[in-house]
Design an enzyme around this catalytic site. Structure first.
Site, PDB file in Angstrom:
ATOM      1  N   LYS A 258       0.850  -1.195   0.000  1.00 29.24           N
ATOM      2  CA  LYS A 258       0.000   0.000   0.000  1.00 29.24           C
ATOM      3  C   LYS A 258       0.880   1.237   0.000  1.00 29.24           C
ATOM      4  O   LYS A 258       1.716   1.418   0.886  1.00 29.24           O
ATOM      5  CB  LYS A 258      -0.893   0.002   1.240  1.00 29.24           C
ATOM      6  CG  LYS A 258      -1.618   1.312   1.519  1.00 29.24           C
ATOM      7  CD  LYS A 258      -2.256   1.315   2.904  1.00 29.24           C
ATOM      8  CE  LYS A 258      -2.784   2.689   3.286  1.00 29.24           C
ATOM      9  NZ  LYS A 258      -3.322   2.710   4.674  1.00 29.24           N
ATOM     10  N   ASP A 263      -2.557  10.603   3.451  1.00 26.76           N
ATOM     11  CA  ASP A 263      -3.939  10.188   3.670  1.00 26.76           C
ATOM     12  C   ASP A 263      -4.661  11.221   4.527  1.00 26.76           C
ATOM     13  O   ASP A 263      -4.516  11.252   5.749  1.00 26.76           O
ATOM     14  CB  ASP A 263      -3.978   8.814   4.352  1.00 26.76           C
ATOM     15  CG  ASP A 263      -5.399   8.323   4.551  1.00 26.76           C
ATOM     16  OD1 ASP A 263      -6.313   8.866   3.901  1.00 26.76           O
ATOM     17  OD2 ASP A 263      -5.589   7.387   5.362  1.00 26.76           O
ATOM     18  N   LYS A 270      -9.812  13.024   8.388  1.00 23.50           N
ATOM     19  CA  LYS A 270      -9.225  12.677   9.683  1.00 23.50           C
ATOM     20  C   LYS A 270      -9.192  13.904  10.593  1.00 23.50           C
ATOM     21  O   LYS A 270      -9.194  15.050  10.131  1.00 23.50           O
ATOM     22  CB  LYS A 270      -7.791  12.169   9.492  1.00 23.50           C
ATOM     23  CG  LYS A 270      -7.651  10.852   8.760  1.00 23.50           C
ATOM     24  CD  LYS A 270      -6.185  10.500   8.591  1.00 23.50           C
ATOM     25  CE  LYS A 270      -6.020   9.170   7.871  1.00 23.50           C
ATOM     26  NZ  LYS A 270      -6.454   8.033   8.713  1.00 23.50           N
ATOM     27  N   ASP A 281       1.995   6.815   5.267  1.00 20.31           N
ATOM     28  CA  ASP A 281       1.002   5.789   4.941  1.00 20.31           C
ATOM     29  C   ASP A 281       1.392   4.985   3.709  1.00 20.31           C
ATOM     30  O   ASP A 281       0.626   4.149   3.245  1.00 20.31           O
ATOM     31  CB  ASP A 281      -0.373   6.446   4.739  1.00 20.31           C
ATOM     32  CG  ASP A 281      -1.517   5.515   5.082  1.00 20.31           C
ATOM     33  OD1 ASP A 281      -1.289   4.535   5.815  1.00 20.31           O
ATOM     34  OD2 ASP A 281      -2.647   5.769   4.613  1.00 20.31           O
ATOM     35  N   ASP A 340     -11.924   6.867   4.425  1.00 21.18           N
ATOM     36  CA  ASP A 340     -10.681   6.769   5.193  1.00 21.18           C
ATOM     37  C   ASP A 340     -10.241   5.315   5.365  1.00 21.18           C
ATOM     38  O   ASP A 340      -9.295   5.036   6.091  1.00 21.18           O
ATOM     39  CB  ASP A 340     -10.846   7.446   6.558  1.00 21.18           C
ATOM     40  CG  ASP A 340      -9.523   7.680   7.254  1.00 21.18           C
ATOM     41  OD1 ASP A 340      -8.493   7.750   6.544  1.00 21.18           O
ATOM     42  OD2 ASP A 340      -9.504   7.775   8.497  1.00 21.18           O
ATOM     43  N   GLU A 342      -9.204   3.611   2.711  1.00 21.06           N
ATOM     44  CA  GLU A 342      -8.833   3.588   1.291  1.00 21.06           C
ATOM     45  C   GLU A 342      -7.767   2.567   0.966  1.00 21.06           C
ATOM     46  O   GLU A 342      -7.673   2.088  -0.167  1.00 21.06           O
ATOM     47  CB  GLU A 342      -8.356   4.986   0.867  1.00 21.06           C
ATOM     48  CG  GLU A 342      -6.913   5.336   1.210  1.00 21.06           C
ATOM     49  CD  GLU A 342      -6.591   5.343   2.697  1.00 21.06           C
ATOM     50  OE1 GLU A 342      -5.441   5.042   3.059  1.00 21.06           O
ATOM     51  OE2 GLU A 342      -7.488   5.653   3.511  1.00 21.06           O
ATOM     52  N   ARG A 344      -7.239  -0.559   1.647  1.00 16.53           N
ATOM     53  CA  ARG A 344      -7.656  -1.887   1.187  1.00 16.53           C
ATOM     54  C   ARG A 344      -8.151  -1.855  -0.255  1.00 16.53           C
ATOM     55  O   ARG A 344      -8.091  -2.862  -0.963  1.00 16.53           O
ATOM     56  CB  ARG A 344      -8.720  -2.443   2.129  1.00 16.53           C
ATOM     57  CG  ARG A 344     -10.016  -1.661   2.189  1.00 16.53           C
ATOM     58  CD  ARG A 344     -10.846  -1.986   3.420  1.00 16.53           C
ATOM     59  NE  ARG A 344     -10.178  -1.532   4.641  1.00 16.53           N
ATOM     60  CZ  ARG A 344     -10.654  -1.731   5.871  1.00 16.53           C
ATOM     61  NH1 ARG A 344     -11.800  -2.386   6.033  1.00 16.53           N
ATOM     62  NH2 ARG A 344     -10.010  -1.282   6.931  1.00 16.53           N
TER      63      ARG A 344
END
Length: 654
Positions: A258, A263, A270, A281, A340, A342, A344
């Site tokens: 990933k 993010d 967030k 991230d 949030d 995202e 996956r």
């Protein structure tokens, strides 16, 4: 980008001889813990003599009794070539392990910042010491215009380490440093297109082939998850694929990562507090790229395909929304409930693409959920997927010091992931927080064939450290490059299956039933040895087993004849066996018997054969090893057997 360890001037070297003669700014010595004063190892007799035989006494006065990673600085006396002496505690001598050595070496090197040269003399495995030293020498240079404090030593010498060992350690450490550099970089300097170029440059330099898919190619290829997540950013997403194909390799491992370079959470934005950490991230993508580059540098004999999805999850008029239904590459549809969550979605696309290359096993790495941090903390990753692979990674994590813990897929959580309008729901219905970490794993499992060995590594906590300790500096950790490299080393190894049983048992004796406890111990030791990174034969000899058992062991040499020029790593199960092994000379003697190619020593008999069904007398230059100098309770013998290893896969739910 900030300089890497290889470019910062720190050079790792092997050293031999008496540490008292080490010409260095700092001589680092390892001492063991004692009741009132530390215990000075015999290997440091020359150093102790320079202190008039009172080194332990002086350290005790200063409060150092040898506890693990304690450090005391002393001016070197006239009898030493070094300027300073750093005494680092290694804890109880009977409990010395590789992680203690790594942390002690890292602590010492970090304390030596500002010095030009350092030499380290520890008992135990020099490879572990070298690893800790190399990792501890890392420093993120940052962007200060007036300097950033003391630099790491230009040279670190490790006593007892071979040239091959330090070369392998340096290769892995440079990959870890690369991952840290990327994960610590500010998000404005490492957006998806830039990150893709950075990966391409690093991989190409290591001889790894690179393919980059831009937004147009992603759209043509049906990568709905990556396009949805990256759609809100002015920096378009990318998918990067690395291909490492060494000559003669037959096994194929797929890595997936990933790579969310920042993010914000998207529409489900967030909170402001802590959002700055979201520059990291993309640590999962960085880690799998780093492991792939390390494999190429080490020349590991396993095919590796690394697929990373790079995107920036931002808030704009073109952002994806809760309630959207998106189509992942391959055709599966996903109902979006939380922008949030995202990571996956981009992983699903990358996994689907990786499966098209038909790998033998697949491992995905991601800073996926806050639930991992809540459940397991900052130093233990969550492991989900095939039971055999999560357990394998748990064992490798124990050896490398980068721990993981297998998590179940409870049936009630699986049901929460069902969607009434799409093939799968992105999150639990109603955004229930039940089993938050395993929700991510359950979602990803929908895109992995049931029969494929697979593991999902959630590194949300371990990818970053909020403090410095051992060989870890505050900031990005490079987790889990070393376990992934260890995994590839196991996959690249040639399997050797042996029978362990009473010495009077012949090769035709059938093994009896064995309890799960003993079987797990056997596999644990065998696989742990395989992933230590040593370039020698890794042989597990399990002493004091109550019955016979077939276990897989590993050779990491091109032929048995190569062993003549290599050392042997020996593991023993049980306290009596360990004492016998400790009494053996170092290095263990390599011998050959030209008559029957069999050796008896100390009540033990050892026979080794390749997994080819060949008779022992047909194997050219079969080496034999003097294993133990001493007496053991139950003599054992090892016999070669044909192997049929299969990847078993149990149910993922409990």
């Amino acid at each position: 980008m900030t300089a890497l360890i290889s470019a910062s001037g720190t050079v790792l070297q092997a050293a031999e001889g008496d540490p008292a003669a080490a010409e260095a700014d700092v001589l680092v010595v390892g001492v063991f813990s004692g009741e009132d004063a530390p215990v000075i190892p015999e290997s440091l007799a020359g150093v102790d003599a320079a202190f008039g035989g009172r080194l332990a006494e002086q350290l005790a006065v200063l409060g150092n009794t040898g506890s693990a990673s304690s450090l005391t600085r002393l001016p070197a006396p006239d009898g030493l070539a070094a300027t300073l002496v750093y005494a680092v505690g290694l804890g109880d001598a009977d409990d010395l392990d590789d992680e203690t050595l790594r942390r002690a070496a890292g602590t010492a090197v970090r304390a030596a910042f500002g010095k030009t040269t350092a030499a380290i003399a520890f008992e135990g495995d020099p490879e572990a010491t070298a690893t800790g030293a190399a990792l501890g020498a890392y420093k993120f240079e940052g962007y200060k215009t007036e300097g950033n404090g003391d630099a790491a030593p230009e040279e670190v010498r490790v006593y007892g380490a071979s040239e091959d060992t330090v070369a392998a350690v340096a290769s892995i450490a440079s990959s870890v440093a690369l991952v840290k550099d990327w994960a610590d970089a500010p998000a404005n300097l490492l957006r998806p297109p830039t990150f893709a170029v950075e990966i391409e440059q690093a991989a190409t330099a290591a001889g790894v082939d690179v393919e980059i898919l831009d937004a147009e190619a992603l759209s043509a290829g049906g990568y709905g998850g990556i396009l949805a997540v990256g759609g809100g950013s002015s920096a378009e997403p990318r998918l990067v694929r690395l291909t490492y194909r060494p000559e003669g390799a037959t096994k194929h491992v797929a890595f997936v990562g990933k790579g969310i370079t920042f993010d914000s959470g998207g529409i489900n934005i967030k909170p402001g507090a802590g959002m700055w950490d979201m520059k990291g991230d993309m640590a999962g993508a960085a880690a799998v790229v780093g492991a792939t580059i390390a494999a190429a540098k080490l020349g590991l004999g396993v095919n590796v395909t690394c697929t990373v999805a790079l995107a920036e999850n931002m808030l704009s008029g073109s952002s994806f929304r809760p309630s959207d239904v998106i189509t992942i590459r391959g055709g599966k549809t996903v109902e979006v409930l939380n922008t949030d969550a995202e990571g996956r979605l981009v992983l699903a696309d990358a996994i689907s693409r990786a499966l098209e290359d038909e790998p033998d096993a697949l491992y995905d790495v991601a800073t996926l959920t806050g639930g991992q941090l809540i459940a397991l903390g900052r130093r233990t990753m969550g492991l989900m997927g095939t039971d055999t692979e999560t357990e394998r990674l748990r064992r490798i994590g124990e050896v490398t010091g980068e721990h993981g813990w297998p998590m179940p897929f409870p049936e009630d959580i699986v049901k929460l992931m069902e969607s009434s309008i799409a093939d799968v729901s992105q999150c639990a219905t109603g955004l229930k927080r039940d089993g938050h970490m395993v929700q991510g794993g359950i979602f990803l499992s929908k895109f992995v064939p049931e029969e494929l060995p697979w593991a999902h590594l959630d590194i949300a906590g371990p990818a970053d450290s909020d403090s410095s300790y051992g060989y870890i500096a505050k900031g990005a950790t490079g987790f889990p490059v070393r376990p992934l490299v260890g995994l590839l080393e196991v996959c690249a190894a040639n399997p050797l299956v042996v029978r362990v049983g009473p010495a009077d048992a012949g090769p035709s004796s059938r093994p009896r039933a064995l309890t799960t406890k003993w079987r797990d111990s056997a596999v644990n030791i065998a696989e742990s040895l395989c992933c230590r990174g040593s370039r020698s034969l890794l042989l597990a000899l399990l002493l004091e087993l109550p019955t016979s058992v077939e276990i897989p062991l590993t050779l990491r040499i091109s032929s048995l004849g190569d062993l003549v020029h290599r050392g042997v790593v020996l593991a023993a199960q049980g306290e009596r066996a360990r004492r016998a092994v400790d009494a053996a000379p170092r290095p263990l003697t390599v011998m050959r018997d030209e008559h029957d190619r069999r050796l008896s020593d100390g009540g033990l008999r050892l026979e080794v054969g390749l997994d080819t069904g060949a008779r022992l007398d047909e194997i050219d230059q079969m080496p034999l090893v003097s294993v133990v100098r001493g007496t053991v309770q139950r003599p054992l013998a090892l016999f070669p057997l044909p192997s049929e290893q299969a990847h078993g896969r149990s149910s993922r739910t409990t």
